[in-house]
Design an enzyme around this catalytic site. Structure first.
Site, mmCIF file in Angstrom:
data_model
loop_
_atom_site.group_PDB
_atom_site.id
_atom_site.type_symbol
_atom_site.label_atom_id
_atom_site.label_comp_id
_atom_site.label_asym_id
_atom_site.label_seq_id
_atom_site.Cartn_x
_atom_site.Cartn_y
_atom_site.Cartn_z
ATOM 1 N N ARG A 53 -9.284 6.475 6.166
ATOM 2 C CA ARG A 53 -9.976 5.960 7.357
ATOM 3 C C ARG A 53 -10.890 7.028 7.946
ATOM 4 O O ARG A 53 -12.015 6.743 8.348
ATOM 5 C CB ARG A 53 -8.948 5.497 8.399
ATOM 6 C CG ARG A 53 -8.233 4.205 8.005
ATOM 7 C CD ARG A 53 -7.067 3.892 8.932
ATOM 8 N NE ARG A 53 -6.471 2.600 8.617
ATOM 9 C CZ ARG A 53 -5.202 2.285 8.861
ATOM 10 N NH1 ARG A 53 -4.390 3.180 9.410
ATOM 11 N NH2 ARG A 53 -4.745 1.082 8.555
ATOM 12 N N CYS A 98 -0.888 7.389 -2.552
ATOM 13 C CA CYS A 98 -1.229 6.409 -1.518
ATOM 14 C C CYS A 98 -1.714 7.050 -0.226
ATOM 15 O O CYS A 98 -2.119 6.349 0.692
ATOM 16 C CB CYS A 98 -0.104 5.410 -1.264
ATOM 17 S SG CYS A 98 1.543 5.924 -1.625
ATOM 18 N N ARG A 143 1.194 4.764 18.607
ATOM 19 C CA ARG A 143 -0.247 4.917 18.380
ATOM 20 C C ARG A 143 -1.061 4.257 19.484
ATOM 21 O O ARG A 143 -2.000 4.849 20.000
ATOM 22 C CB ARG A 143 -0.617 4.360 17.000
ATOM 23 C CG ARG A 143 -0.025 5.197 15.877
ATOM 24 C CD ARG A 143 -0.331 4.624 14.506
ATOM 25 N NE ARG A 143 0.439 5.355 13.491
ATOM 26 C CZ ARG A 143 -0.043 5.714 12.318
ATOM 27 N NH1 ARG A 143 -1.260 5.427 11.968
ATOM 28 N NH2 ARG A 143 0.723 6.374 11.462
ATOM 29 N N LYS A 183 0.817 -1.215 0.000
ATOM 30 C CA LYS A 183 0.000 0.000 0.000
ATOM 31 C C LYS A 183 0.856 1.273 0.000
ATOM 32 O O LYS A 183 0.349 2.351 -0.293
ATOM 33 C CB LYS A 183 -1.005 0.005 1.162
ATOM 34 C CG LYS A 183 -0.441 0.132 2.554
ATOM 35 C CD LYS A 183 -1.579 0.070 3.574
ATOM 36 C CE LYS A 183 -1.112 -0.061 4.993
ATOM 37 N NZ LYS A 183 -0.793 1.145 5.685
#
Length: 319
Positions: A130, A244, A157, A81
């Site tokens: 997202r 991307c 994260r 990706k």
């Protein structure tokens, strides 16, 4: 083939090292040669800016490709990706191994599911794709969420959740599985809710096009079904002229009748990050048997999306 050690170029992150280590083992088995990891720092690893700001396209890839072209490494492993859709002439993706779980997941406080998050929940993600889909889903289901842009590795994260700074973060299932942290997932996001990034969960093993022996050896790790699926997804991304880091989700599913793959369904979505405007389409047809067939499927769906106004939802288009 000699028994000389092969040099595998990899990013330094824990995830990149884990997935490169797994590929190194597999390559060692098919070639009978030892494989050493060569750590390379990319611009995307050192920049503190949001990925959307630095363009996203190729920021994790360029340094690895430079090392390949200079002969400093023999092959490189990328998260597919992250790979730009234009392929340099002198490099070839020799293998796309079997894909990991392509879904996105939530890691939330108190083991909460996405739909159980409290009103006003703060959800961290660095991905406009997202954000767009989570906000659209929340809007259509009467949920009240705030998407917060974040960067950093998996530890950083998840740390935002553990410290109470965020209620949840969104990550890729594949990444957590590859570093052995799949048990920290509190909810899997159905692809009906959030379509993954084109190529998500798949790896690309790239080497110099002129190294025929290595190309042939690496090709043994190629999974034709994964390759045909990600080819369609990336063709769609290229036809939308999106990078991307654009808010584009796409997933190609191969639909089998018993053991025989008959059809491919390609689903895609483009949306504004606040989730107010979305173009979501899918197409199903005979499973492509060639690279060109998979490319055509992606282009056709992209053309339909552009006809429905997708270009205006992507912000800055990649050139």
């Amino acid at each position: 083939m000699t028994d000389k050690t092969l040099r595998l170029g990899t990013r330094r992150s824990r995830l990149a090292m884990a997935q490169s280590g797994q590929v190194a083992e597999a390559v060692s088995q098919v070639t009978g040669r030892p494989v050493e990891l060569v750590e390379i720092t990319t611009y995307g690893d050192t920049s503190r800016e949001q990925l959307a700001q630095i363009g996203g396209t190729g920021v994790f890839v360029t340094a690895l490709r430079d090392a390949l072209l200079k002969g400093e490494v023999d092959f490189a492993v990328h998260s597919l990706k992250d790979l730009p859709t234009t392929q340099p002439d002198d490099l070839v993706v020799a293998a796309v191994p079997v894909r990991e779980d392509p879904r996105d997941v939530i890691v939330a406080r108190d083991a909460l599911k996405f739909t159980d998050l409290p009103s006003g929940a703060r959800i961290g993600t660095g991905s406009p794709r997202r954000m767009a889909q989570l906000n659209a889903y929340a809007r259509s289901h009467g949920l009240d969420i705030v998407t917060v842009p974040i960067r950093g590795n998996v530890d950083t994260r998840i740390g935002f959740v553990r410290s109470g700074e965020l209620d949840a973060v969104v990550l890729a299932a594949a990444g957590l599985n590859r570093i052995g942290r799949g048990d920290e997932v509190t909810d899997f996001l159905s692809v009906d809710t959030v379509l993954p990034a084109p190529g998500q969960g798949a790896l690309a093993i790239e080497c110099a096009a002129g190294n025929a022996d290595l190309v042939a050896a690496l090709a043994e790790l190629d999974d034709p079904f994964t390759r045909i699926a990600v080819t369609a997804e990336r063709s769609l991304l290229a036809a939308l002229e999106a990078g991307c880091s654009a808010p584009v989700g796409a997933l190609a599913d191969l639909l089998a009748d018993g053991q025989i793959v008959k059809e491919m369904r390609l689903r895609a979505v483009v949306g504004t990050t606040d989730g107010t405007r979305m173009v979501q389409l899918s197409t199903t047809g005979p499973a492509p048997e060639t690279h060109d067939g998979a490319m055509a499927l992606g282009r056709e769906l992209a053309a339909e999306m552009l006809a429905q106004g997708a270009a205006g939802l992507m912000g800055e288009r990649a050139h």
